[in-house]
Motif scaffolding. Structure first.
Motif, PDB file in Angstrom:
ATOM      1  N   PHE A  87       0.920  -1.281   0.068  1.00  0.00           N
ATOM      2  CA  PHE A  87      -0.121   0.040  -0.068  1.00  0.00           C
ATOM      3  C   PHE A  87       0.694   1.234   0.235  1.00  0.00           C
ATOM      4  O   PHE A  87       0.489   2.271  -0.698  1.00  0.00           O
ATOM      5  CB  PHE A  87      -0.973   0.018   1.243  1.00  0.00           C
ATOM      6  N   LYS A  88       2.106   1.066   0.699  1.00  0.00           N
ATOM      7  CA  LYS A  88       2.886   2.340   0.849  1.00  0.00           C
ATOM      8  C   LYS A  88       3.848   2.624  -0.010  1.00  0.00           C
ATOM      9  O   LYS A  88       4.694   3.663  -0.126  1.00  0.00           O
ATOM     10  CB  LYS A  88       3.471   2.390   2.085  1.00  0.00           C
ATOM     11  N   SER A  89       4.175   1.516  -1.041  1.00  0.00           N
ATOM     12  CA  SER A  89       5.326   1.431  -2.156  1.00  0.00           C
ATOM     13  C   SER A  89       5.083   2.962  -2.812  1.00  0.00           C
ATOM     14  O   SER A  89       4.059   3.147  -3.291  1.00  0.00           O
ATOM     15  CB  SER A  89       5.146   0.500  -2.976  1.00  0.00           C
ATOM     16  N   GLU A  90       6.174   3.450  -3.029  1.00  0.00           N
ATOM     17  CA  GLU A  90       6.411   4.830  -4.094  1.00  0.00           C
ATOM     18  C   GLU A  90       6.846   4.006  -5.472  1.00  0.00           C
ATOM     19  O   GLU A  90       6.683   4.791  -6.612  1.00  0.00           O
ATOM     20  CB  GLU A  90       7.373   5.729  -3.433  1.00  0.00           C
ATOM     21  N   LYS A  91       7.792   3.180  -5.436  1.00  0.00           N
ATOM     22  CA  LYS A  91       8.094   2.616  -6.958  1.00  0.00           C
ATOM     23  C   LYS A  91       7.162   1.926  -7.789  1.00  0.00           C
ATOM     24  O   LYS A  91       6.930   2.151  -8.826  1.00  0.00           O
ATOM     25  CB  LYS A  91       9.101   1.528  -6.576  1.00  0.00           C
ATOM     26  N   ARG A  92       6.221   1.355  -6.975  1.00  0.00           N
ATOM     27  CA  ARG A  92       5.082   0.668  -7.696  1.00  0.00           C
ATOM     28  C   ARG A  92       3.606   1.160  -6.848  1.00  0.00           C
ATOM     29  O   ARG A  92       3.248   0.462  -6.023  1.00  0.00           O
ATOM     30  CB  ARG A  92       5.009  -0.927  -7.536  1.00  0.00           C
ATOM     31  N   LYS A  93       3.390   2.504  -7.083  1.00  0.00           N
ATOM     32  CA  LYS A  93       2.422   3.170  -6.387  1.00  0.00           C
ATOM     33  C   LYS A  93       0.916   2.530  -6.565  1.00  0.00           C
ATOM     34  O   LYS A  93       0.388   2.598  -7.648  1.00  0.00           O
ATOM     35  CB  LYS A  93       2.244   4.514  -6.575  1.00  0.00           C
ATOM     36  N   PHE A  94       0.402   1.876  -5.566  1.00  0.00           N
ATOM     37  CA  PHE A  94      -0.883   1.453  -5.422  1.00  0.00           C
ATOM     38  C   PHE A  94      -2.048   2.517  -5.162  1.00  0.00           C
ATOM     39  O   PHE A  94      -1.966   3.439  -4.470  1.00  0.00           O
ATOM     40  CB  PHE A  94      -1.143   0.328  -4.375  1.00  0.00           C
ATOM     41  N   LEU A  95      -2.759   2.694  -6.365  1.00  0.00           N
ATOM     42  CA  LEU A  95      -3.844   3.556  -6.439  1.00  0.00           C
ATOM     43  C   LEU A  95      -5.338   3.292  -6.082  1.00  0.00           C
ATOM     44  O   LEU A  95      -6.169   3.673  -5.366  1.00  0.00           O
ATOM     45  CB  LEU A  95      -3.811   4.404  -7.793  1.00  0.00           C
ATOM     46  N   SER A  96      -5.708   1.882  -6.689  1.00  0.00           N
ATOM     47  CA  SER A  96      -6.841   1.407  -6.429  1.00  0.00           C
ATOM     48  C   SER A  96      -6.956   0.042  -6.513  1.00  0.00           C
ATOM     49  O   SER A  96      -6.121  -0.568  -7.513  1.00  0.00           O
ATOM     50  CB  SER A  96      -8.143   2.265  -7.170  1.00  0.00           C
ATOM     51  N   GLN A  97      -7.899  -0.723  -6.267  1.00  0.00           N
ATOM     52  CA  GLN A  97      -8.435  -1.971  -6.768  1.00  0.00           C
ATOM     53  C   GLN A  97      -9.920  -2.229  -6.514  1.00  0.00           C
ATOM     54  O   GLN A  97     -10.536  -1.721  -5.898  1.00  0.00           O
ATOM     55  CB  GLN A  97      -7.699  -3.124  -5.579  1.00  0.00           C
ATOM     56  N   LYS A  98     -10.663  -2.832  -7.535  1.00  0.00           N
ATOM     57  CA  LYS A  98     -11.799  -3.041  -7.567  1.00  0.00           C
ATOM     58  C   LYS A  98     -12.021  -4.501  -8.200  1.00  0.00           C
ATOM     59  O   LYS A  98     -11.271  -4.955  -9.030  1.00  0.00           O
ATOM     60  CB  LYS A  98     -12.739  -2.282  -8.514  1.00  0.00           C
ATOM     61  N   ILE A  99     -13.206  -5.168  -7.946  1.00  0.00           N
ATOM     62  CA  ILE A  99     -13.402  -6.386  -8.679  1.00  0.00           C
ATOM     63  C   ILE A  99     -14.417  -6.199  -9.647  1.00  0.00           C
ATOM     64  O   ILE A  99     -15.501  -5.737  -9.687  1.00  0.00           O
ATOM     65  CB  ILE A  99     -14.314  -7.393  -7.766  1.00  0.00           C
ATOM     66  N   VAL A 100     -13.847  -6.712 -11.055  1.00  0.00           N
ATOM     67  CA  VAL A 100     -14.766  -6.155 -12.310  1.00  0.00           C
ATOM     68  C   VAL A 100     -15.224  -7.484 -12.975  1.00  0.00           C
ATOM     69  O   VAL A 100     -15.916  -7.388 -14.212  1.00  0.00           O
ATOM     70  CB  VAL A 100     -13.652  -5.721 -13.250  1.00  0.00           C
ATOM     71  N   SER A 101     -15.443  -8.602 -12.201  1.00  0.00           N
ATOM     72  CA  SER A 101     -16.259  -9.685 -12.650  1.00  0.00           C
ATOM     73  C   SER A 101     -17.186 -10.268 -11.486  1.00  0.00           C
ATOM     74  O   SER A 101     -17.206  -9.592 -10.661  1.00  0.00           O
ATOM     75  CB  SER A 101     -15.277 -10.917 -13.131  1.00  0.00           C
ATOM     76  N   THR A 102     -18.057 -10.971 -12.092  1.00  0.00           N
ATOM     77  CA  THR A 102     -18.655 -11.986 -11.049  1.00  0.00           C
ATOM     78  C   THR A 102     -17.915 -12.720 -10.243  1.00  0.00           C
ATOM     79  O   THR A 102     -16.968 -12.915 -10.264  1.00  0.00           O
ATOM     80  CB  THR A 102     -19.883 -12.607 -11.778  1.00  0.00           C
ATOM     81  N   ILE A 103     -18.620 -12.912  -8.877  1.00  0.00           N
ATOM     82  CA  ILE A 103     -17.835 -13.842  -8.029  1.00  0.00           C
ATOM     83  C   ILE A 103     -18.309 -14.943  -7.975  1.00  0.00           C
ATOM     84  O   ILE A 103     -19.202 -15.346  -7.621  1.00  0.00           O
ATOM     85  CB  ILE A 103     -17.811 -13.058  -6.381  1.00  0.00           C
ATOM     86  N   SER A 104     -17.448 -16.102  -8.225  1.00  0.00           N
ATOM     87  CA  SER A 104     -17.859 -17.549  -8.248  1.00  0.00           C
ATOM     88  C   SER A 104     -17.330 -18.144  -7.041  1.00  0.00           C
ATOM     89  O   SER A 104     -16.120 -18.167  -6.872  1.00  0.00           O
ATOM     90  CB  SER A 104     -17.421 -18.443  -9.588  1.00  0.00           C
ATOM     91  N   ILE A 105     -18.070 -18.713  -6.020  1.00  0.00           N
ATOM     92  CA  ILE A 105     -17.778 -19.494  -4.883  1.00  0.00           C
ATOM     93  C   ILE A 105     -18.311 -20.860  -5.074  1.00  0.00           C
ATOM     94  O   ILE A 105     -19.120 -21.302  -5.484  1.00  0.00           O
ATOM     95  CB  ILE A 105     -18.372 -18.858  -3.704  1.00  0.00           C
ATOM     96  N   ASN A 106     -16.841 -21.760  -5.038  1.00  0.00           N
ATOM     97  CA  ASN A 106     -17.274 -23.254  -4.982  1.00  0.00           C
ATOM     98  C   ASN A 106     -16.586 -23.919  -4.046  1.00  0.00           C
ATOM     99  O   ASN A 106     -16.017 -23.515  -2.989  1.00  0.00           O
ATOM    100  CB  ASN A 106     -16.254 -23.634  -6.096  1.00  0.00           C
ATOM    101  N   SER A 107     -17.307 -25.072  -3.784  1.00  0.00           N
ATOM    102  CA  SER A 107     -16.774 -26.213  -2.779  1.00  0.00           C
ATOM    103  C   SER A 107     -15.346 -26.718  -3.262  1.00  0.00           C
ATOM    104  O   SER A 107     -15.276 -27.957  -3.629  1.00  0.00           O
ATOM    105  CB  SER A 107     -17.786 -27.140  -2.543  1.00  0.00           C
ATOM    106  N   ASP A 108     -14.386 -25.978  -3.243  1.00  0.00           N
ATOM    107  CA  ASP A 108     -13.134 -26.451  -3.803  1.00  0.00           C
ATOM    108  C   ASP A 108     -12.048 -26.040  -2.836  1.00  0.00           C
ATOM    109  O   ASP A 108     -11.802 -24.865  -2.826  1.00  0.00           O
ATOM    110  CB  ASP A 108     -13.029 -25.894  -5.269  1.00  0.00           C
ATOM    111  N   GLY A 109     -11.260 -27.000  -2.313  1.00  0.00           N
ATOM    112  CA  GLY A 109     -10.252 -26.464  -1.255  1.00  0.00           C
ATOM    113  C   GLY A 109      -9.125 -26.128  -1.668  1.00  0.00           C
ATOM    114  O   GLY A 109      -8.823 -26.227  -3.140  1.00  0.00           O
ATOM    115  N   ASN A 110      -8.142 -26.000  -0.944  1.00  0.00           N
ATOM    116  CA  ASN A 110      -6.935 -25.760  -1.014  1.00  0.00           C
ATOM    117  C   ASN A 110      -5.988 -26.881  -0.158  1.00  0.00           C
ATOM    118  O   ASN A 110      -4.606 -26.355   0.070  1.00  0.00           O
ATOM    119  CB  ASN A 110      -6.404 -24.388  -0.643  1.00  0.00           C
ATOM    120  N   ASN A 111      -6.309 -28.126  -0.507  1.00  0.00           N
ATOM    121  CA  ASN A 111      -5.447 -29.069  -0.008  1.00  0.00           C
ATOM    122  C   ASN A 111      -5.226 -28.720   1.570  1.00  0.00           C
ATOM    123  O   ASN A 111      -4.239 -29.183   2.282  1.00  0.00           O
ATOM    124  CB  ASN A 111      -4.200 -29.251  -0.450  1.00  0.00           C
TER     125      ASN A 111
END
Length: 330
Positions: A87-111
């Motif tokens: 968030f604080k980096s000046e070299k790669r300055k973070f300005l914003s983030q947003k979700i631009v698609s629908t959100i898909s939620i599955n019963s799918d784990g991560n081991n």
């Protein structure tokens, strides 16, 4: 160009599996998912808002004690420290983030299996758009969310497919590829599929569409109807434009039929680079050569193996066709 026929053939074999043997189990899983989905959706929304507001305190409340953070196991404090630096980096300055698609939620784990072998974590998939140094980029992102013993829902893993690909951790169902589709700058491309009614995850028994994305946020995603999943490959050197072409096979609900598409980026947007050609899984089983190849001695043309159904003979007929590339005027 190598089409990963073995992988897609395996996926198509799912059409031949009887659903009755596990219908009860599927119903129970779906009921459980419907109950848990609102909790996971709330976590994703809070996660997004915390990033937009650069709120490290809110993020601290969302992550589990141990997090699989872009394929590195970290304590929560280390994850939050990384987020704060980002968030604080000046070299790669973070300005914003947003979700631009629908959100898909599955019963799918991560081991992250429990002692009884059950994996009750949820996988939320979406496209996030991050603006850094006034440049917007899309990323196919994933959060893995799980309820802890105290009943608190937390993020246990975070990653995105582009990072997965760079780390060699990408799986075949969520492939991203990188090429100069506009003939200039390399960018990533990927496809996600959605149920056309619910905009949730897509199963083979449902009516779905695929969406072709670019990491370049100025390139809008395009919809490919009647598509349950897709496989992607790159075809280069077809003409003097410098553009790499994206070969996309769309896998449909029934019958083993698929469409062969060719895309590139012209005038800043995804463009159909040849007319779509149909083929069938039977052709993939017998054909050893790539489905789309440059036509020797004819720059700007490709040779495609098409398969159609003859209604008179009620048989499939294959045909080799030479097609011109579609090039829009500048």
């Amino acid at each position: 160009m190598t089409i990963r026929i073995a992988g897609v053939l395996l996926g198509m074999c799912l059409f031949n599996i009887s659903m009755s043997a596990f219908a009860d189990e599927l119903d129970d899983t779906q009921i459980k998912l419907e109950k848990e989905r609102p909790q996971a959706m709330l976590i994703v929304q809070r996660w997004q808002l915390a990033h937009q507001n650069k709120n490290a305190e809110e993020l601290t409340a969302l992550y589990a004690d141990q997090v699989d953070y872009y394929h590195q196991m970290m304590r929560r404090e280390k994850v939050i420290a990384n987020k704060s630096l980002f968030f604080k980096s000046e070299k790669r300055k973070f300005l914003s983030q947003k979700i631009v698609s629908t959100i898909s939620i599955n019963s799918d784990g991560n081991n992250t299996d429990d002692e009884d072998g059950a994996d009750d974590s949820l996988r939320a998939e979406f496209v996030k758009q991050v603006v850094m140094n006034d440049r917007a980029q899309n990323y196919p992102a994933s959060l893995y969310i799980k309820e802890n013993k105290s009943g608190l829902w937390q993020i246990i893993a975070e990653t995105d497919d582009i990072t997965d690909s760079n780390l060699g951790a990408s799986d075949d169902s969520r492939t991203v590829i990188r090429a100069k589709f506009n003939g200039k700058q390399p960018q990533y491309a990927w496809v996600n599929s959605r149920n056309t009614e619910t905009q949730g995850s897509c199963d083979y028994a449902q009516q779905c569409s695929c969406y072709l994305w670019s990491s370049d946020a100025t390139v809008k995603p395009i919809e490919i109807p009647s598509c349950n999943s897709a496989s992607l490959n790159i075809l280069s050197g077809l003409d003097g434009s410098g553009r790499d072409r994206l070969v996309l096979l769309d896998w449909r609900e029934m019958g083993g039929w698929t469409g062969i598409h060719l895309y590139d980026i012209q005038r800043g947007q995804w463009t159909q680079a040849m007319n779509m050609v149909s083929t069938h899984i039977n052709q993939l089983e017998v054909q050893k050569d790539p489905l789309v190849v440059p036509e020797p001695g004819k720059p700007g043309y490709v040779r495609v193996t098409a398969v159609d159904f003859n209604t008179e003979t009620e048989e499939q007929e294959s045909e080799s066709r030479v097609l011109p590339l579609i090039v829009l005027p500048e």
